[in-house]
Structures are given as structure tokens and as C-alpha cells.
Enzyme design. Structure first.
Site, PDB file in Angstrom:
ATOM      1  N   ASP A  22      -1.606   7.076   6.266  1.00 12.00           N
ATOM      2  CA  ASP A  22      -2.724   6.081   5.769  1.00 12.00           C
ATOM      3  C   ASP A  22      -3.085   5.176   6.676  1.00 12.00           C
ATOM      4  OD1 ASP A  22      -4.354   4.210   4.474  1.00 12.00           O
ATOM      5  OD2 ASP A  22      -3.014   3.473   2.788  1.00 12.00           O
ATOM      6  N   LYS A  60     -12.952  -1.216   6.677  1.00 12.07           N
ATOM      7  CA  LYS A  60     -12.061  -2.388   7.705  1.00 12.07           C
ATOM      8  C   LYS A  60     -12.519  -2.239   9.030  1.00 12.07           C
ATOM      9  CE  LYS A  60      -8.557  -1.941   4.196  1.00 12.07           C
ATOM     10  NZ  LYS A  60      -8.719  -3.168   3.466  1.00 12.07           N
ATOM     11  N   TRP A 117       0.788  -1.026   0.075  1.00  9.54           N
ATOM     12  CA  TRP A 117      -0.084   0.121   0.069  1.00  9.54           C
ATOM     13  C   TRP A 117       0.790   1.421   0.010  1.00  9.54           C
ATOM     14  CZ3 TRP A 117      -4.172  -0.618  -2.066  1.00  9.54           C
ATOM     15  CH2 TRP A 117      -4.993  -1.802  -2.057  1.00  9.54           C
TER      16      TRP A 117
END
Ligand code: PMP
Length: 361
Positions: free
Chosen positions: A171, A195, A103
Site C-alpha cells: 500500500d 496524496k 493503515w
């Protein structure tokens, strides 16, 4: 409600049952409107109350200082990969990134469209199995970006770096709201909701005031600028109403359970249970991450062979333990233990893993 499975998927992921039940109860008639929350105008006072409550709960649970703004946006965390450099990159000042895996690499790739990117640290040398701690950012960077939890690799920053006067951008998609945060360290933090907060479709951005003003000074396309969304209370255009509503219900649930103090303790307990089992398995289960960088959210591990991994995932599924296959890019197994995963679910998984080892070694 029918039988619920224990859902270990990495996202979209398990949500608090109480929030789902509440949404079900209110679906046909939201607060006496005779409509669902998906059918009323986003300008209606009933929806304004939803977004206001969601924002207030998030600020309260995270103990956000007043100079931070909460934005409810669309496009996923992937859209933030280019909104961050577009809003916050400054002429002649490199954008600093730490590369900790899939990511972070995706965020770096997008930033390169907007100017010079400096990768100040990377764990690529060891297959992204650790969080780099010793690195220099330099005082001239536009910002420093980290990925607080790598959902695929399973490494997590437990303590954030301190880049001095350079704003830290995080992030936090896969460890959002999972532990308290020292906001004196943060410039901007973003997370896709799917999530640890709510359903897919809404992305939360928490931005410090001076960075909103930095964005304003750049004169960006309307929907790109953080300043637009601050000025319009996340309602420049139609927001993802249902996703915000369900997030609000999940936030109510988190607050009632005891907030971040409660959830951090529970998350530590759940992940410890699995890591202890892995470490005590005489090498049958192997953690892929260096112990000091292990994620509390995504526990990644391997078995002695891919065939055993496939068999273990199938055996787990037969017992109602779902979503344990590792990401297709890295293989192995992964148990995602987000906030809404109860300790009981992790105990059931631990029991399965113990029995599977006994039967197969
Ligand atoms: N960052 C991280 C850490 C993620 O786990 C994900 C999604 N799994 C993303 C970014 C991309 O999020 P989205 O799908 O919301 O664009």
C-alpha cells in the site's frame, strides 16, 4: 490565479500548479471538442488518448518492467484492502501482514474477512514508532502485505523487505511516485491518487502478470477481479475521467521536472530540513518516530503542550501554512511534504517553527 497557500494537508493534498493551470485552460474546450474532459464519452478517442498517456507516463517514470499492468480504479485504497485478499488469497495459505500503524491495521481488518491472516511483525509494542525489520514470512504465505508509508504515524519503509518467492503487496498510497522502486521485489502495489499524484477518485494498481492470472483463476465478481480491469484497459465501466486526466497532467509535470531521481532528492532535502530543526530544538519539538524509520512524506512531531500545538497551528495558518494539525487519532503536528510541496514552502515552515520556539521557550 489568486494567492496560493502552502498546503501541508495529508490528503487530498497539494498538486502541481502547472497541472492545475493546464486543467483550467482546457476546462471549457478539451482538445477542440467544445466540451470539457468531464463531458465527453469515456469511449471517445480524446479520452482514450488521456488514459493511454497517463499509463505510458507512469510506466516510463517508474521504469516498470513489461510484465506489470497499470490499472486506474475507483473505491480508494480502502477498497484495495479487500480486493487484495479477495484476488490474491489462496486456500490454505495464510495472508501475511506487517502491522506498522493505522493503515496497516485497517488492511489487516479487511483481510480477516477472507481467511487466515498472519501478522508476521508489528511495531504496536512501541506505539507504531518504527518499521520492524527482523521477521520471518515463511514460504507458504499467499502474499506479504506492507504499508510503505504510514500517513498518520509518519513511519516509512525506505527499503522494502524481500520475502523470497512470496509476492510482496504494497500500500503505497502516501509515498507513491516519491522515489524509485526495485520492481524485482514487488508483486502488486496500490495507491489512492490524492496524496502524491492527483485528485481523489482514482486508485492506481500496479500488478504483476502472474498475480493477475492468479486472480483470473479465482472466478470473482466482475468488478472485483484484477483480470477484468486488465482485459478491459481499466474501462469495464466508466472510469473516473477527470481524476485520470489531472493525474496525467501531474505526471507530465513530474517527467518534465526530472522524474523520480529529481523528486527523491527534493523529498530528502525537504524532510531533512524539518528533522534537523526538530533534532536541534533542544527538545522543544519532539519527533515521534525512531530516526531510522522516519517518513519523508509525513513529518510527525510534538510540542511541549497541546496548547502550544494549537497556537503553533494557528500561527502557521495566519502565515498561509495550512494543514499542520496531526491526525485526530494521534494528535500533535504533522507536515505532509508530498511531491508538489516546493522547498520554499518547507523553508517557510522551518522559519515559522524557529520563531515560534524562540517566542515560546
Ligand atoms: N492507505 C494509506 C497509507 C492512506 O494514507 C490512506 C488514506 N489516507 C488509505 C490507505 C485509504 O485511502 P482512501 O481514502 O483512498 O480509501
Amino acid at each position: 490565479m489568486g494567492k496560493r497557500v502552502y498546503n501541508f494537508y495529508a490528503g487530498p493534498a497539494t498538486l502541481p500548479v502547472r497541472a492545475l493551470k493546464e486543467a483550467k485552460r482546457e476546462l471549457l474546450d478539451f482538445y477542440g471538442t467544445g466540451m470539457s474532459v468531464c463531458e465527453i464519452s469515456h469511449r471517445a478517442k480524446e479520452f482514450q488518448a488521456v488514459i493511454d498517456e497517463a499509463t505510458a507516463l507512469l510506466k516510463e517514470i517508474y521504469a516498470l518492467p513489461p510484465h506489470f499492468h497499470v490499472l486506474w480504479l475507483q473505491g480508494g485504497a480502502s477498497t484495495q484492502f479487500f480486493h487484495v485478499p479477495w484476488n490474491l488469497g489462496l486456500e490454505g495459505k495464510p495472508m501475511a501482514y506487517v502491522n506498522t500503524g493505522s493503515w496497516a491495521s485497517a488492511a489487516i481488518k479487511e483481510a480477516r474477512f477472507f481467511g487466515e491472516v498472519k501478522v508476521v511483525a508489528s511495531s504496536e509494542d512501541a506505539d507504531f514508532s518504527y518499521i520492524p525489520r527482523e521477521f520471518e514470512v515463511g514460504p507458504d504465505a499467499s502474499y506479504l502485505h506492507i504499508t510503505s508509508n504510514e500517513t498518520i504515524g509518519g513511519v516509512e519503509w525506505i527499503e522494502f523487505p524481500d520475502p523470497g518467492n512470496v509476492p510482496l503487496v504494497v500500500d503505497a498510497s502516501s509515498d507513491f511516485l516519491s522515489h524509485p522502486i526495485d520492481w524485482t521485489r514487488i508483486g502488486l502495489l496500490y495507491a489512492g491518487a490524492q496524496k502524491n499524484l492527483g485528485p481523489a477518485g482514482v486508485t492506481v494498481v500496479i500488478a504483476r502478470n502472474d498475480l493477475v492470472e492468479r486472480a483470473r483463476a479465482k472466478k470473482l465478481p466482475t468488478m472485483v477481479s484484477y483480470a477484468t480491469h486488465v482485459d478491459k484497459g481499466s474501462m469495464h465501466n466508466t472510469p473516473p475521467c477527470f481524476a485520470i486526466y489531472l493525474s496525467m497532467l501531474a505526471l507530465r509535470d513530474l517527467k518534465e521536472k526530472g522524474g523520480l531521481g529529481y523528486i527523491e532528492k527534493l523529498n530528502k532535502k525537504k524532510s531533512k530540513l524539518l528533522y534537523r530543526l526538530i533534532d536541534g530544538s533542544n527538545g522543544f519539538y519532539k519527533g515521534v518516530v525512531r530516526p531510522d524509520s522516519r517518513s519523508r512524506m509525513n513529518v510527525t512531531f510534538r510540542l511541549p503542550s497541546e496548547d502550544l500545538e494549537t497556537a503553533c497551528v494557528a500561527e502557521a495558518k495566519a502565515r498561509g501554512l495550512i494543514g499542520l494539525k496531526g491526525h485526530r487519532s494521534v494528535g500533535g503536528m504533522r507536515a505532509s511534504l508530498y511531491n508538489a510541496m516546493p522547498l520554499k514552502g518547507v523553508k517557510a515552515l522551518a522559519a515559522l517553527l524557529r520563531e515560534f520556539q524562540l517566542a515560546n521557550s
